[in-house]
Design a protein around this motif. Structure first.
Motif, PDB file in Angstrom:
ATOM      1  N   ALA A 100       0.780  -1.277  -0.051  1.00  0.00           N
ATOM      2  CA  ALA A 100      -0.231  -0.026  -0.164  1.00  0.00           C
ATOM      3  C   ALA A 100       0.758   1.266   0.048  1.00  0.00           C
ATOM      4  CB  ALA A 100      -0.900  -0.061   1.158  1.00  0.00           C
ATOM      5  N   GLY A 101       2.242   1.154  -0.036  1.00  0.00           N
ATOM      6  CA  GLY A 101       2.968   2.317  -0.072  1.00  0.00           C
ATOM      7  C   GLY A 101       3.358   2.980   1.145  1.00  0.00           C
ATOM      8  N   ILE A 102       3.332   2.144   2.295  1.00  0.00           N
ATOM      9  CA  ILE A 102       3.637   2.470   3.626  1.00  0.00           C
ATOM     10  C   ILE A 102       4.916   1.669   4.014  1.00  0.00           C
ATOM     11  CG2 ILE A 102       2.733   2.651   5.990  1.00  0.00           C
ATOM     12  CD1 ILE A 102      -0.068   2.523   4.977  1.00  0.00           C
ATOM     13  N   PRO A 103       6.002   2.313   4.036  1.00  0.00           N
ATOM     14  CA  PRO A 103       7.183   1.634   4.323  1.00  0.00           C
ATOM     15  C   PRO A 103       7.176   1.082   5.820  1.00  0.00           C
ATOM     16  CG  PRO A 103       7.625   4.042   4.142  1.00  0.00           C
ATOM     17  CD  PRO A 103       6.235   3.889   3.564  1.00  0.00           C
ATOM     18  N   VAL A 104       7.680  -0.099   6.059  1.00  0.00           N
ATOM     19  CA  VAL A 104       7.653  -0.433   7.531  1.00  0.00           C
ATOM     20  C   VAL A 104       9.398  -0.592   7.917  1.00  0.00           C
ATOM     21  CG1 VAL A 104       7.157  -2.273   9.058  1.00  0.00           C
ATOM     22  CG2 VAL A 104       5.697  -1.662   7.308  1.00  0.00           C
ATOM     23  N   VAL A 105       9.547  -0.184   9.245  1.00  0.00           N
ATOM     24  CA  VAL A 105      11.027  -0.508   9.676  1.00  0.00           C
ATOM     25  C   VAL A 105      10.898  -1.252  10.941  1.00  0.00           C
ATOM     26  CG1 VAL A 105      13.233   0.623  10.529  1.00  0.00           C
ATOM     27  CG2 VAL A 105      11.875   1.647   8.787  1.00  0.00           C
ATOM     28  N   THR A 106      11.589  -2.379  11.009  1.00  0.00           N
ATOM     29  CA  THR A 106      11.586  -3.348  11.940  1.00  0.00           C
ATOM     30  C   THR A 106      12.667  -2.565  13.117  1.00  0.00           C
ATOM     31  OG1 THR A 106      13.042  -4.882  10.686  1.00  0.00           O
ATOM     32  CG2 THR A 106      10.604  -5.103  11.264  1.00  0.00           C
ATOM     33  N   LEU A 107      12.388  -2.862  14.223  1.00  0.00           N
ATOM     34  CA  LEU A 107      12.932  -2.066  15.461  1.00  0.00           C
ATOM     35  C   LEU A 107      13.689  -3.113  16.407  1.00  0.00           C
ATOM     36  CD1 LEU A 107      14.313   0.531  16.865  1.00  0.00           C
ATOM     37  CD2 LEU A 107      12.018   0.546  18.067  1.00  0.00           C
ATOM     38  N   VAL A 108      14.837  -3.263  16.566  1.00  0.00           N
ATOM     39  CA  VAL A 108      15.432  -4.259  17.651  1.00  0.00           C
ATOM     40  C   VAL A 108      15.299  -5.816  17.288  1.00  0.00           C
ATOM     41  CG1 VAL A 108      15.996  -2.268  19.177  1.00  0.00           C
ATOM     42  CG2 VAL A 108      13.810  -3.849  19.666  1.00  0.00           C
ATOM     43  N   THR A 109      14.125  -6.202  16.780  1.00  0.00           N
ATOM     44  CA  THR A 109      14.041  -7.519  16.365  1.00  0.00           C
ATOM     45  C   THR A 109      13.307  -7.570  15.110  1.00  0.00           C
ATOM     46  OG1 THR A 109      13.053  -9.663  17.187  1.00  0.00           O
ATOM     47  CG2 THR A 109      11.648  -7.398  17.494  1.00  0.00           C
ATOM     48  N   ASP A 110      14.206  -8.156  14.204  1.00  0.00           N
ATOM     49  CA  ASP A 110      13.640  -8.164  12.860  1.00  0.00           C
ATOM     50  C   ASP A 110      12.333  -9.079  12.485  1.00  0.00           C
ATOM     51  OD1 ASP A 110      13.750  -7.481  10.285  1.00  0.00           O
ATOM     52  OD2 ASP A 110      15.741  -8.373   9.467  1.00  0.00           O
ATOM     53  N   GLY A 121      19.038  -1.452  14.486  1.00  0.00           N
ATOM     54  CA  GLY A 121      18.903  -2.043  15.935  1.00  0.00           C
ATOM     55  C   GLY A 121      20.225  -2.645  16.192  1.00  0.00           C
ATOM     56  N   ILE A 122      20.331  -3.254  17.387  1.00  0.00           N
ATOM     57  CA  ILE A 122      21.464  -3.980  17.744  1.00  0.00           C
ATOM     58  C   ILE A 122      21.697  -5.076  16.722  1.00  0.00           C
ATOM     59  CG2 ILE A 122      20.231  -5.450  19.412  1.00  0.00           C
ATOM     60  CD1 ILE A 122      22.794  -4.955  21.448  1.00  0.00           C
ATOM     61  N   ASP A 123      23.066  -5.361  16.600  1.00  0.00           N
ATOM     62  CA  ASP A 123      23.701  -6.581  15.864  1.00  0.00           C
ATOM     63  C   ASP A 123      23.339  -7.805  16.976  1.00  0.00           C
ATOM     64  OD1 ASP A 123      24.964  -8.812  14.616  1.00  0.00           O
ATOM     65  OD2 ASP A 123      26.325  -7.332  13.681  1.00  0.00           O
ATOM     66  N   ASN A 124      22.299  -8.516  16.795  1.00  0.00           N
ATOM     67  CA  ASN A 124      21.745  -9.124  17.600  1.00  0.00           C
ATOM     68  C   ASN A 124      22.577 -10.821  18.055  1.00  0.00           C
ATOM     69  OD1 ASN A 124      19.355  -8.517  19.223  1.00  0.00           O
ATOM     70  ND2 ASN A 124      18.543  -8.554  16.991  1.00  0.00           N
ATOM     71  N   ALA A 125      23.413 -11.102  16.505  1.00  0.00           N
ATOM     72  CA  ALA A 125      24.165 -12.282  16.541  1.00  0.00           C
ATOM     73  C   ALA A 125      25.595 -11.655  17.237  1.00  0.00           C
ATOM     74  CB  ALA A 125      24.710 -12.668  15.131  1.00  0.00           C
ATOM     75  N   GLU A 160      18.013 -15.011  17.993  1.00  0.00           N
ATOM     76  CA  GLU A 160      19.412 -14.647  17.286  1.00  0.00           C
ATOM     77  C   GLU A 160      20.584 -14.800  18.212  1.00  0.00           C
ATOM     78  OE1 GLU A 160      21.360 -12.784  13.344  1.00  0.00           O
ATOM     79  OE2 GLU A 160      19.830 -11.769  14.241  1.00  0.00           O
ATOM     80  N   ARG A 161      20.182 -14.000  19.660  1.00  0.00           N
ATOM     81  CA  ARG A 161      20.974 -13.650  20.518  1.00  0.00           C
ATOM     82  C   ARG A 161      21.320 -15.142  21.077  1.00  0.00           C
ATOM     83  NH1 ARG A 161      18.214  -8.814  23.597  1.00  0.00           N
ATOM     84  NH2 ARG A 161      18.263  -7.075  21.676  1.00  0.00           N
ATOM     85  N   LEU A 284      22.724  -1.845  11.587  1.00  0.00           N
ATOM     86  CA  LEU A 284      23.145  -2.405  12.844  1.00  0.00           C
ATOM     87  C   LEU A 284      24.000  -1.593  13.547  1.00  0.00           C
ATOM     88  CD1 LEU A 284      24.002  -5.938  11.500  1.00  0.00           C
ATOM     89  CD2 LEU A 284      21.726  -5.218  12.026  1.00  0.00           C
ATOM     90  N   SER A 285      23.227  -1.361  14.978  1.00  0.00           N
ATOM     91  CA  SER A 285      24.085  -0.829  16.004  1.00  0.00           C
ATOM     92  C   SER A 285      25.022  -1.534  16.531  1.00  0.00           C
ATOM     93  CB  SER A 285      23.101  -0.245  16.814  1.00  0.00           C
ATOM     94  OG  SER A 285      22.130   0.650  16.422  1.00  0.00           O
ATOM     95  N   ASP A 286      26.028  -1.171  16.808  1.00  0.00           N
ATOM     96  CA  ASP A 286      27.309  -1.949  17.592  1.00  0.00           C
ATOM     97  C   ASP A 286      26.960  -2.112  18.878  1.00  0.00           C
ATOM     98  OD1 ASP A 286      29.704  -3.567  17.402  1.00  0.00           O
ATOM     99  OD2 ASP A 286      30.881  -1.618  17.534  1.00  0.00           O
ATOM    100  N   VAL A 287      27.418  -3.347  19.439  1.00  0.00           N
ATOM    101  CA  VAL A 287      27.295  -3.604  20.972  1.00  0.00           C
ATOM    102  C   VAL A 287      28.253  -3.023  21.881  1.00  0.00           C
ATOM    103  CG1 VAL A 287      27.379  -5.699  22.306  1.00  0.00           C
ATOM    104  CG2 VAL A 287      26.530  -6.026  19.841  1.00  0.00           C
TER     105      VAL A 287
END
Length: 300
Positions: A100-110, A121-125, A160-161, A284-287
């Motif tokens: 529908a043209g509404i972009p989604v960004v997942t935050l901290v968990t994909d 978000g954080i690099d969970n691996a 993933e963690r 990805l954010s660094d740990v």
């Protein structure tokens, strides 16, 4: 050409208002962090004037998440920032928004099975590997038990963690046992019940790696069962963890800059509307390893 394109984006953005829906399934202590980070970065975003609308709930069943996303699609939105479970029904609803043209960004968990525009978000691996390396070097005994805790098995980030931690830790310390107790949603009462039940046949716990919060409850459960771990690694600098860290009840927090994540999320949405350069699919954010003596100045 690059300068002209930048000027064109600035002219397009000037005075433009964009409504962005922030949908989060998480305990209040984390939702408050998300809202604070969102409100902190908004004045510094030049791509457009963003107007966030928040939907926060501590526990959202699959049908509740889907219903919330369907309402957003019907009402209209310029983007969604989403922390939700990685299940097929949610992925389908997310795909409908993108169509529908509404972009989604997942935050901290994909939700990698979806067509979301970006993950921030954080690099969970990397977080799981980091916790494994730390505990493998901190624990002096040749054998023992490490308790791991997740709030929700359907959160891809926590999964993933856990998988990364277990793989690397057992490779480094093969004679240890990794005990997994999950499902308390990061809520105190539910988490404590889960931990107490899971520890009924356990004689000792040498360390804890908590991936999903509820750490006061975990510590209370360990105390009630007579088990006192030597080391405790947690995630996120929320109010509870800051207090526990300062008191010495937990040793380390794996932290990531949520302000950075929120900036990247809004910029990814801007990119989908042509107001900024194209964004990477994963940002990805660094740990960061936080001890009582290096707590960031902007926190707490």
């Amino acid at each position: 050409m690059a300068e002209l394109e930048a000027q064109e984006r600035q002219l397009s953005a000037r005075g433009r208002r964009m409504f962005v829906d922030v949908v989060v399934e998480a305990p209040q202590r984390f939702s408050r962090q998300v809202r604070a980070a969102c409100e902190a970065v908004l004045p510094y975003l030049s791509e457009a004037v963003f107007r966030p609308r928040f939907v926060f709930q501590e526990v959202m069943a699959e049908d509740e998440i889907v219903a919330a996303l369907e309402r957003i699609k019907k009402r209209g939105s310029q983007g969604v920032i989403l922390k939700a479970r990685d299940v097929s029904t949610v992925a389908d609803a997310l795909n409908d928004l993108e169509t529908a043209g509404i972009p989604v960004v997942t935050l901290v968990t994909d939700i990698p099975q979806s067509d979301r525009s970006a993950y921030v978000g954080i690099d969970n691996a990397k977080a799981g590997f980091t916790a494994a390396y730390m505990l493998a070097n901190l624990l002096p005994e040749s054998t023992g038990t490490v308790l791991t805790s997740r709030s929700q098995e359907a959160f891809q980030g926590e999964a993933e963690r856990f998988l990364s931690f277990r793989e690397r830790f057992l490779a480094l310390r093969p004679d240890y046992k990794v005990l997994e107790i999950s499902g308390g949603a990061g809520l105190s009462a539910k988490t404590k019940r889960r931990i107490v039940t899971g520890l009924e046949q356990v004689s000792s716990v040498d360390a804890v790696y908590s991936m999903g919060g509820g750490n006061r409850a975990i510590l209370d459960a360990l105390k009630d069962t007579g088990l006192a771990p030597r080391h405790f690694i947690a995630h996120d600098l929320d109010a509870d963890n800051l207090s526990l860290l300062r008191q010495g009840d937990i040793g380390f927090v794996l932290h990531h800059d949520l302000h950075h994540d929120m900036r990247q999320a809004f910029r990814a949405i801007s990119a989908r509307h042509g107001l900024s350069p194209p964004a990477e699919m994963s940002q990805l954010s660094d740990v960061q390893i936080i001890a009582p003596y290096n707590i960031p100045g902007l926190v707490g």
